[in-house]
Design a protein around this motif. Sequence first.
Motif, PDB file in Angstrom:
ATOM      1  N   ALA A  28       6.712   8.291 -11.129  1.00 27.44           N
ATOM      2  CA  ALA A  28       7.513   9.078 -12.067  1.00 27.44           C
ATOM      3  C   ALA A  28       7.619   8.412 -13.432  1.00 27.44           C
ATOM      4  O   ALA A  28       7.580   9.086 -14.464  1.00 27.44           O
ATOM      5  CB  ALA A  28       8.915   9.308 -11.487  1.00 27.44           C
ATOM      6  N   LEU A  29       7.728   7.086 -13.456  1.00 28.13           N
ATOM      7  CA  LEU A  29       7.908   6.357 -14.709  1.00 28.13           C
ATOM      8  C   LEU A  29       6.609   5.777 -15.260  1.00 28.13           C
ATOM      9  O   LEU A  29       6.594   5.213 -16.357  1.00 28.13           O
ATOM     10  CB  LEU A  29       8.932   5.225 -14.512  1.00 28.13           C
ATOM     11  CG  LEU A  29      10.333   5.683 -14.087  1.00 28.13           C
ATOM     12  CD1 LEU A  29      11.206   4.478 -13.779  1.00 28.13           C
ATOM     13  CD2 LEU A  29      10.963   6.556 -15.169  1.00 28.13           C
ATOM     14  N   GLY A  30       5.515   5.902 -14.513  1.00 26.85           N
ATOM     15  CA  GLY A  30       4.244   5.340 -14.962  1.00 26.85           C
ATOM     16  C   GLY A  30       4.262   3.821 -15.010  1.00 26.85           C
ATOM     17  O   GLY A  30       3.656   3.207 -15.879  1.00 26.85           O
ATOM     18  N   LYS A  31       4.966   3.205 -14.064  1.00 26.67           N
ATOM     19  CA  LYS A  31       5.091   1.740 -14.007  1.00 26.67           C
ATOM     20  C   LYS A  31       4.503   1.238 -12.699  1.00 26.67           C
ATOM     21  O   LYS A  31       4.832   1.738 -11.616  1.00 26.67           O
ATOM     22  CB  LYS A  31       6.570   1.317 -14.084  1.00 26.67           C
ATOM     23  CG  LYS A  31       7.309   1.806 -15.312  1.00 26.67           C
ATOM     24  CD  LYS A  31       6.836   1.094 -16.555  1.00 26.67           C
ATOM     25  CE  LYS A  31       7.669   1.499 -17.767  1.00 26.67           C
ATOM     26  NZ  LYS A  31       7.144   0.912 -18.987  1.00 26.67           N
ATOM     27  N   ASP A  32       3.625   0.248 -12.796  1.00 31.79           N
ATOM     28  CA  ASP A  32       3.059  -0.356 -11.588  1.00 31.79           C
ATOM     29  C   ASP A  32       4.140  -1.090 -10.804  1.00 31.79           C
ATOM     30  O   ASP A  32       5.182  -1.477 -11.357  1.00 31.79           O
ATOM     31  CB  ASP A  32       1.951  -1.359 -11.954  1.00 31.79           C
ATOM     32  CG  ASP A  32       0.723  -0.682 -12.530  1.00 31.79           C
ATOM     33  OD1 ASP A  32       0.491   0.507 -12.232  1.00 31.79           O
ATOM     34  OD2 ASP A  32      -0.010  -1.352 -13.296  1.00 31.79           O
ATOM     35  N   VAL A  33       3.877  -1.311  -9.534  1.00 32.12           N
ATOM     36  CA  VAL A  33       4.788  -2.058  -8.673  1.00 32.12           C
ATOM     37  C   VAL A  33       4.434  -3.539  -8.758  1.00 32.12           C
ATOM     38  O   VAL A  33       3.285  -3.918  -8.536  1.00 32.12           O
ATOM     39  CB  VAL A  33       4.680  -1.570  -7.209  1.00 32.12           C
ATOM     40  CG1 VAL A  33       5.563  -2.410  -6.293  1.00 32.12           C
ATOM     41  CG2 VAL A  33       5.015  -0.091  -7.108  1.00 32.12           C
ATOM     42  N   ILE A  34       5.416  -4.365  -9.085  1.00 25.36           N
ATOM     43  CA  ILE A  34       5.210  -5.822  -9.056  1.00 25.36           C
ATOM     44  C   ILE A  34       5.328  -6.301  -7.612  1.00 25.36           C
ATOM     45  O   ILE A  34       4.512  -7.059  -7.122  1.00 25.36           O
ATOM     46  CB  ILE A  34       6.230  -6.564  -9.938  1.00 25.36           C
ATOM     47  CG1 ILE A  34       5.953  -6.301 -11.417  1.00 25.36           C
ATOM     48  CG2 ILE A  34       6.203  -8.066  -9.661  1.00 25.36           C
ATOM     49  CD1 ILE A  34       6.946  -6.953 -12.351  1.00 25.36           C
ATOM     50  N   THR A  35       6.391  -5.880  -6.943  1.00 23.64           N
ATOM     51  CA  THR A  35       6.608  -6.278  -5.559  1.00 23.64           C
ATOM     52  C   THR A  35       7.413  -5.219  -4.832  1.00 23.64           C
ATOM     53  O   THR A  35       8.321  -4.621  -5.402  1.00 23.64           O
ATOM     54  CB  THR A  35       7.320  -7.646  -5.449  1.00 23.64           C
ATOM     55  OG1 THR A  35       7.511  -7.964  -4.064  1.00 23.64           O
ATOM     56  CG2 THR A  35       8.663  -7.653  -6.162  1.00 23.64           C
ATOM     57  N   LEU A  36       7.065  -5.008  -3.573  1.00 23.95           N
ATOM     58  CA  LEU A  36       7.835  -4.108  -2.716  1.00 23.95           C
ATOM     59  C   LEU A  36       8.964  -4.842  -2.002  1.00 23.95           C
ATOM     60  O   LEU A  36       9.837  -4.220  -1.407  1.00 23.95           O
ATOM     61  CB  LEU A  36       6.930  -3.444  -1.675  1.00 23.95           C
ATOM     62  CG  LEU A  36       5.937  -2.423  -2.212  1.00 23.95           C
ATOM     63  CD1 LEU A  36       4.944  -2.026  -1.131  1.00 23.95           C
ATOM     64  CD2 LEU A  36       6.662  -1.210  -2.763  1.00 23.95           C
ATOM     65  N   ASP A  37       8.948  -6.183  -2.051  1.00 18.32           N
ATOM     66  CA  ASP A  37       9.959  -6.981  -1.350  1.00 18.32           C
ATOM     67  C   ASP A  37      10.165  -8.296  -2.090  1.00 18.32           C
ATOM     68  O   ASP A  37       9.630  -9.332  -1.711  1.00 18.32           O
ATOM     69  CB  ASP A  37       9.523  -7.215   0.093  1.00 18.32           C
ATOM     70  CG  ASP A  37      10.631  -7.764   0.961  1.00 18.32           C
ATOM     71  OD1 ASP A  37      11.758  -7.990   0.464  1.00 18.32           O
ATOM     72  OD2 ASP A  37      10.372  -7.980   2.161  1.00 18.32           O
ATOM     73  N   GLN A  38      10.967  -8.248  -3.134  1.00 15.43           N
ATOM     74  CA  GLN A  38      11.135  -9.381  -4.049  1.00 15.43           C
ATOM     75  C   GLN A  38      11.624 -10.661  -3.377  1.00 15.43           C
ATOM     76  O   GLN A  38      11.148 -11.741  -3.681  1.00 15.43           O
ATOM     77  CB  GLN A  38      12.104  -8.976  -5.169  1.00 15.43           C
ATOM     78  CG  GLN A  38      12.178  -9.957  -6.298  1.00 15.43           C
ATOM     79  CD  GLN A  38      13.075  -9.449  -7.394  1.00 15.43           C
ATOM     80  OE1 GLN A  38      14.275  -9.287  -7.197  1.00 15.43           O
ATOM     81  NE2 GLN A  38      12.507  -9.187  -8.543  1.00 15.43           N
ATOM     82  N   ASP A  39      12.603 -10.560  -2.472  1.00 10.96           N
ATOM     83  CA  ASP A  39      13.190 -11.756  -1.867  1.00 10.96           C
ATOM     84  C   ASP A  39      12.824 -11.949  -0.401  1.00 10.96           C
ATOM     85  O   ASP A  39      13.352 -12.838   0.257  1.00 10.96           O
ATOM     86  CB  ASP A  39      14.717 -11.726  -1.995  1.00 10.96           C
ATOM     87  CG  ASP A  39      15.178 -11.810  -3.439  1.00 10.96           C
ATOM     88  OD1 ASP A  39      14.432 -12.351  -4.270  1.00 10.96           O
ATOM     89  OD2 ASP A  39      16.289 -11.328  -3.731  1.00 10.96           O
ATOM     90  N   GLY A  40      11.945 -11.099   0.139  1.00 10.67           N
ATOM     91  CA  GLY A  40      11.537 -11.230   1.525  1.00 10.67           C
ATOM     92  C   GLY A  40      12.526 -10.658   2.533  1.00 10.67           C
ATOM     93  O   GLY A  40      12.371 -10.860   3.732  1.00 10.67           O
ATOM     94  N   ASP A  41      13.558  -9.945   2.039  1.00  6.44           N
ATOM     95  CA  ASP A  41      14.546  -9.378   2.949  1.00  6.44           C
ATOM     96  C   ASP A  41      14.573  -7.846   2.921  1.00  6.44           C
ATOM     97  O   ASP A  41      15.428  -7.224   3.540  1.00  6.44           O
ATOM     98  CB  ASP A  41      15.937  -9.929   2.659  1.00  6.44           C
ATOM     99  CG  ASP A  41      16.420  -9.629   1.240  1.00  6.44           C
ATOM    100  OD1 ASP A  41      15.739  -8.889   0.497  1.00  6.44           O
ATOM    101  OD2 ASP A  41      17.498 -10.145   0.871  1.00  6.44           O
ATOM    102  N   GLY A  42      13.633  -7.233   2.194  1.00  7.96           N
ATOM    103  CA  GLY A  42      13.545  -5.783   2.134  1.00  7.96           C
ATOM    104  C   GLY A  42      14.601  -5.109   1.284  1.00  7.96           C
ATOM    105  O   GLY A  42      14.735  -3.897   1.307  1.00  7.96           O
TER     106      GLY A  42
END
Length: 127
Positions: A28-42
């Motif tokens: 929607a925002l035209g932004k790539d995903v850096i991480t789906l789980d930044q801290d390893g806890d979801g």
Amino acid sequence: MHHSRLCALVLDSQVDDLVKGVRFWSAALGKDVITLDQDGDGRYAELKTDDDEPIILLQKVDHESRVHLDIETDDIDAEASRLEALGAKRIAFVRHRWWVMEAPTGHRFCVVRKQRAAFGPHLNRWD
């Protein structure tokens, strides 16, 4: 003296799994995903933004979905005190890392440590 600026838009998401929401907001925002789980806890995912744009985070929460702002600062307590003087209330000090606050309008927001190496543009200086 301390500094602060708008740092992040946080999409609080009351969901079991953030992945579907991250993929939606990325497209929607035209932004790539850096991480789906930044801290390893979801609990946190991040979309890629330029250094002069706010960070966009998705956060898995237990409360109703909403958007909140993060204000980054080089002095968390001084910034929280400044905002209290303007009418905000301190709600909670989370993980000894940031303040959850509430504006006079009832909106929740966070005061967090500096999030990027350089503060960049749009920096406020408070004496």
